[in-house]
Design a protein around this motif. Structure first.
Motif, PDB file in Angstrom:
ATOM      1  N   VAL A 259       0.832  -1.197   0.000  1.00 28.07           N
ATOM      2  CA  VAL A 259       0.000   0.000   0.000  1.00 28.07           C
ATOM      3  C   VAL A 259       0.873   1.256   0.000  1.00 28.07           C
ATOM      4  CG1 VAL A 259      -1.726   1.310   1.288  1.00 28.07           C
ATOM      5  CG2 VAL A 259      -1.896  -1.181   1.148  1.00 28.07           C
ATOM      6  N   LEU A 260       1.978   1.214   0.741  1.00 32.29           N
ATOM      7  CA  LEU A 260       2.868   2.373   0.838  1.00 32.29           C
ATOM      8  C   LEU A 260       3.892   2.422  -0.294  1.00 32.29           C
ATOM      9  CD1 LEU A 260       3.607   2.408   4.671  1.00 32.29           C
ATOM     10  CD2 LEU A 260       2.111   3.934   3.398  1.00 32.29           C
ATOM     11  N   LYS A 261       3.834   1.447  -1.192  1.00 30.36           N
ATOM     12  CA  LYS A 261       4.840   1.368  -2.245  1.00 30.36           C
ATOM     13  C   LYS A 261       4.857   2.619  -3.110  1.00 30.36           C
ATOM     14  CE  LYS A 261       6.647  -1.883  -5.671  1.00 30.36           C
ATOM     15  NZ  LYS A 261       6.452  -3.210  -6.309  1.00 30.36           N
ATOM     16  N   ASP A 262       3.668   3.147  -3.463  1.00 32.80           N
ATOM     17  CA  ASP A 262       3.607   4.342  -4.300  1.00 32.80           C
ATOM     18  C   ASP A 262       4.221   5.547  -3.605  1.00 32.80           C
ATOM     19  OD1 ASP A 262       2.413   2.947  -6.304  1.00 32.80           O
ATOM     20  OD2 ASP A 262       0.368   3.574  -5.814  1.00 32.80           O
ATOM     21  N   VAL A 263       4.018   5.642  -2.295  1.00 34.43           N
ATOM     22  CA  VAL A 263       4.607   6.751  -1.542  1.00 34.43           C
ATOM     23  C   VAL A 263       6.127   6.652  -1.576  1.00 34.43           C
ATOM     24  CG1 VAL A 263       4.736   7.888   0.706  1.00 34.43           C
ATOM     25  CG2 VAL A 263       2.589   6.849  -0.046  1.00 34.43           C
ATOM     26  N   TRP A 264       6.626   5.447  -1.402  1.00 30.46           N
ATOM     27  CA  TRP A 264       8.081   5.259  -1.382  1.00 30.46           C
ATOM     28  C   TRP A 264       8.701   5.527  -2.749  1.00 30.46           C
ATOM     29  CZ3 TRP A 264       6.560   5.119   3.212  1.00 30.46           C
ATOM     30  CH2 TRP A 264       7.440   4.971   4.274  1.00 30.46           C
ATOM     31  N   MET A 265       7.929   5.315  -3.821  1.00 23.98           N
ATOM     32  CA  MET A 265       8.447   5.585  -5.161  1.00 23.98           C
ATOM     33  C   MET A 265       8.674   7.081  -5.374  1.00 23.98           C
ATOM     34  SD  MET A 265       6.240   2.930  -7.517  1.00 23.98           S
ATOM     35  CE  MET A 265       6.926   3.609  -9.024  1.00 23.98           C
TER      36      MET A 265
ATOM     37  N   ALA B  51      13.341  16.321  -4.594  1.00 17.45           N
ATOM     38  CA  ALA B  51      12.596  16.003  -5.807  1.00 17.45           C
ATOM     39  C   ALA B  51      11.131  16.043  -5.422  1.00 17.45           C
ATOM     40  CB  ALA B  51      12.992  14.640  -6.343  1.00 17.45           C
ATOM     41  N   ASN B  52      10.529  17.205  -5.508  1.00 18.24           N
ATOM     42  CA  ASN B  52       9.125  17.353  -5.108  1.00 18.24           C
ATOM     43  C   ASN B  52       8.223  16.614  -6.083  1.00 18.24           C
ATOM     44  OD1 ASN B  52       9.594  18.842  -2.880  1.00 18.24           O
ATOM     45  ND2 ASN B  52       9.077  20.811  -3.766  1.00 18.24           N
ATOM     46  N   ARG B  53       7.477  15.682  -5.552  1.00 16.51           N
ATOM     47  CA  ARG B  53       6.540  14.933  -6.373  1.00 16.51           C
ATOM     48  C   ARG B  53       5.345  14.562  -5.520  1.00 16.51           C
ATOM     49  NH1 ARG B  53       7.366   8.928  -9.014  1.00 16.51           N
ATOM     50  NH2 ARG B  53       5.380   8.835 -10.094  1.00 16.51           N
ATOM     51  N   ALA B  54       4.175  14.802  -6.028  1.00 16.73           N
ATOM     52  CA  ALA B  54       2.973  14.534  -5.256  1.00 16.73           C
ATOM     53  C   ALA B  54       2.481  13.114  -5.510  1.00 16.73           C
ATOM     54  CB  ALA B  54       1.885  15.542  -5.605  1.00 16.73           C
ATOM     55  N   VAL B  55       1.816  12.563  -4.493  1.00 21.02           N
ATOM     56  CA  VAL B  55       1.253  11.220  -4.611  1.00 21.02           C
ATOM     57  C   VAL B  55      -0.153  11.208  -4.027  1.00 21.02           C
ATOM     58  CG1 VAL B  55       3.455  10.009  -4.545  1.00 21.02           C
ATOM     59  CG2 VAL B  55       2.272  10.519  -2.411  1.00 21.02           C
TER      60      VAL B  55
ATOM     61  N   ILE C  42       4.310  -1.414  12.459  1.00 22.45           N
ATOM     62  CA  ILE C  42       3.943  -1.942  11.148  1.00 22.45           C
ATOM     63  C   ILE C  42       5.204  -2.476  10.484  1.00 22.45           C
ATOM     64  CG2 ILE C  42       2.033  -0.322  10.916  1.00 22.45           C
ATOM     65  CD1 ILE C  42       3.746   1.220   8.873  1.00 22.45           C
ATOM     66  N   SER C  43       5.036  -3.188   9.391  1.00 22.44           N
ATOM     67  CA  SER C  43       6.161  -3.835   8.729  1.00 22.44           C
ATOM     68  C   SER C  43       6.463  -3.181   7.381  1.00 22.44           C
ATOM     69  CB  SER C  43       5.867  -5.325   8.528  1.00 22.44           C
ATOM     70  OG  SER C  43       6.850  -5.942   7.731  1.00 22.44           O
ATOM     71  N   LEU C  44       7.736  -2.888   7.154  1.00 19.65           N
ATOM     72  CA  LEU C  44       8.231  -2.459   5.844  1.00 19.65           C
ATOM     73  C   LEU C  44       9.441  -3.314   5.501  1.00 19.65           C
ATOM     74  CD1 LEU C  44       8.146   1.459   6.048  1.00 19.65           C
ATOM     75  CD2 LEU C  44       6.497  -0.037   4.934  1.00 19.65           C
ATOM     76  N   SER C  45       9.688  -3.497   4.226  1.00 17.11           N
ATOM     77  CA  SER C  45      10.831  -4.301   3.816  1.00 17.11           C
ATOM     78  C   SER C  45      12.128  -3.550   4.080  1.00 17.11           C
ATOM     79  CB  SER C  45      10.736  -4.640   2.322  1.00 17.11           C
ATOM     80  OG  SER C  45      10.916  -3.463   1.537  1.00 17.11           O
ATOM     81  N   ASP C  46      13.219  -4.282   4.091  1.00 16.85           N
ATOM     82  CA  ASP C  46      14.531  -3.670   4.281  1.00 16.85           C
ATOM     83  C   ASP C  46      14.796  -2.641   3.188  1.00 16.85           C
ATOM     84  OD1 ASP C  46      17.262  -3.480   5.407  1.00 16.85           O
ATOM     85  OD2 ASP C  46      17.853  -4.411   3.526  1.00 16.85           O
ATOM     86  N   GLU C  47      14.366  -2.932   1.957  1.00 15.09           N
ATOM     87  CA  GLU C  47      14.577  -1.997   0.848  1.00 15.09           C
ATOM     88  C   GLU C  47      13.794  -0.705   1.069  1.00 15.09           C
ATOM     89  OE1 GLU C  47      13.843  -5.190   0.528  1.00 15.09           O
ATOM     90  OE2 GLU C  47      15.735  -5.954  -0.324  1.00 15.09           O
ATOM     91  N   GLN C  48      12.559  -0.826   1.585  1.00 16.48           N
ATOM     92  CA  GLN C  48      11.750   0.366   1.839  1.00 16.48           C
ATOM     93  C   GLN C  48      12.361   1.231   2.942  1.00 16.48           C
ATOM     94  OE1 GLN C  48       7.943  -1.733   2.387  1.00 16.48           O
ATOM     95  NE2 GLN C  48       7.124  -0.539   0.688  1.00 16.48           N
ATOM     96  N   ILE C  49      12.873   0.593   3.969  1.00 15.74           N
ATOM     97  CA  ILE C  49      13.510   1.338   5.063  1.00 15.74           C
ATOM     98  C   ILE C  49      14.785   2.008   4.581  1.00 15.74           C
ATOM     99  CG2 ILE C  49      14.642   1.115   7.308  1.00 15.74           C
ATOM    100  CD1 ILE C  49      12.640  -1.155   7.921  1.00 15.74           C
ATOM    101  N   GLN C  50      15.579   1.272   3.795  1.00 14.60           N
ATOM    102  CA  GLN C  50      16.832   1.834   3.287  1.00 14.60           C
ATOM    103  C   GLN C  50      16.588   3.005   2.341  1.00 14.60           C
ATOM    104  OE1 GLN C  50      19.858  -0.768   1.781  1.00 14.60           O
ATOM    105  NE2 GLN C  50      19.466  -2.344   3.324  1.00 14.60           N
ATOM    106  N   ALA C  51      15.465   2.992   1.641  1.00 13.92           N
ATOM    107  CA  ALA C  51      15.147   4.083   0.724  1.00 13.92           C
ATOM    108  C   ALA C  51      15.029   5.401   1.484  1.00 13.92           C
ATOM    109  CB  ALA C  51      13.863   3.787  -0.028  1.00 13.92           C
TER     110      ALA C  51
END
Length: 281
Positions: free
Chosen positions: A188-194, A203-207, A246-255
């Motif tokens: 669900v949070l993947k789009d935010v992380w992108m 890099a201002n970008r709206a989601v 809540i849970s996020l992947s290691d890649e999401q946290i590192q981002a």
């Protein structure tokens, strides 16, 4: 006459073009279900972050915030400072508090930005996300990320803390703290992380995002009276801290960690304050 009208049209187009460029937007996108209405929010230009007069290390770090400005006195002299360690095991002062909580969040456009010290998403429509607590309405203004976590649970630090910053009509603030642990990817949070900047700079970008996905279980919440965790460290801020991460992947946290250096204020002395366990009504 025709030449005068043509000149007016050219001038008008020039003004409109200048205003759009001044807002920093490009590549307008049409809102879903509205063919004639255009929102300029999908892609924005790169902006240089404003350097804050405080930070998290050296002679501008948390130990020195009080001395950096007369407006920051509460950072060193306040008696209700945040964050804190939520001691759920050995703290005999934890009492129960019955609270009527009603979350009315919906999909909203957020501008995603890095303001040098805090990575955050700012709501374009605060009336679209309202938390009602004991009949008092608070509007969700901002979602801020801190890495590692600022609050700790029984002394345990987490790799990331998501703070949902609300404000009522009297400009009183209420912040929900959602702690993050490493685990499965949150789709669900993947789009935010992108939308996270790939490197330093903004890099201002709206989601489009529905903050409902971040609402913790109400029976996992603890509440206490604290402060902002950044200068000016304003007090009389109500905190709701969940002890169920809540849970996020290691890649999401590192981002997040790649674009934001450590930006957590150390835990503060609880003093004579009380922590309450929330009992939803």
């Amino acid at each position: 006459m025709k030449r005068l009208q043509h000149t007016k049209r050219v001038c008008l187009l020039s003004i409109v073009t200048f205003l759009i460029a001044g807002l920093g937007f490009s590549n307008p996108a049409f809102a879903e279900g509205s063919e004639n209405e255009t929102f300029f929010y999908k892609e924005q230009t790169l902006l240089t972050p404003i350097e804050a007069e405080w930070n998290y290390e050296g002679n501008k770090g948390p130990d020195y915030w009080e001395s950096l400005s007369s407006e920051y006195k509460a950072c060193g002299q306040g008696t209700q400072q945040s964050p804190i360690d939520v001691d759920t095991k050995s703290n005999p002062s934890i009492k129960e508090a019955e609270l009527e909580l009603d979350f009315d969040y919906s999909e909203t456009i957020y501008s995603v930005e890095d303001n040098d010290e805090i990575f955050q998403a700012n709501s374009f429509d605060v009336d679209n996300n309202i938390l009602t607590i004991n009949e008092e309405e608070y509007k969700l203004n901002q979602i801020a990320l801190h890495t590692p976590s600022e609050h700790t649970i029984d002394g345990e630090e987490f790799p990331l803390e998501i703070q949902l910053v609300h404000e009522n009509d009297e400009e009183e603030q209420l912040i929900i703290s959602v702690l993050v642990e490493e685990g499965k990817e949150d789709k669900v949070l993947k789009d935010v992380w992108m939308a996270l900047p790939k490197a330093d700079g903004v890099a201002n970008r709206a989601v489009d995002f529905d903050a409902t996905e971040l609402i913790p279980e109400q029976d996992s919440l603890f509440t206490y009276e604290g402060s902002l965790t950044v200068p000016p460290c304003t007090e009389n801020v109500t905190w709701l801290v969940s002890d169920e991460p809540i849970s996020l992947s290691d890649e999401q946290i590192q981002a997040v960690q790649k674009v934001s250096s450590e930006n957590n204020r150390p835990t503060q002395d609880l003093g004579d304050r009380q922590i309450h366990k929330v009992l939803p009504q």
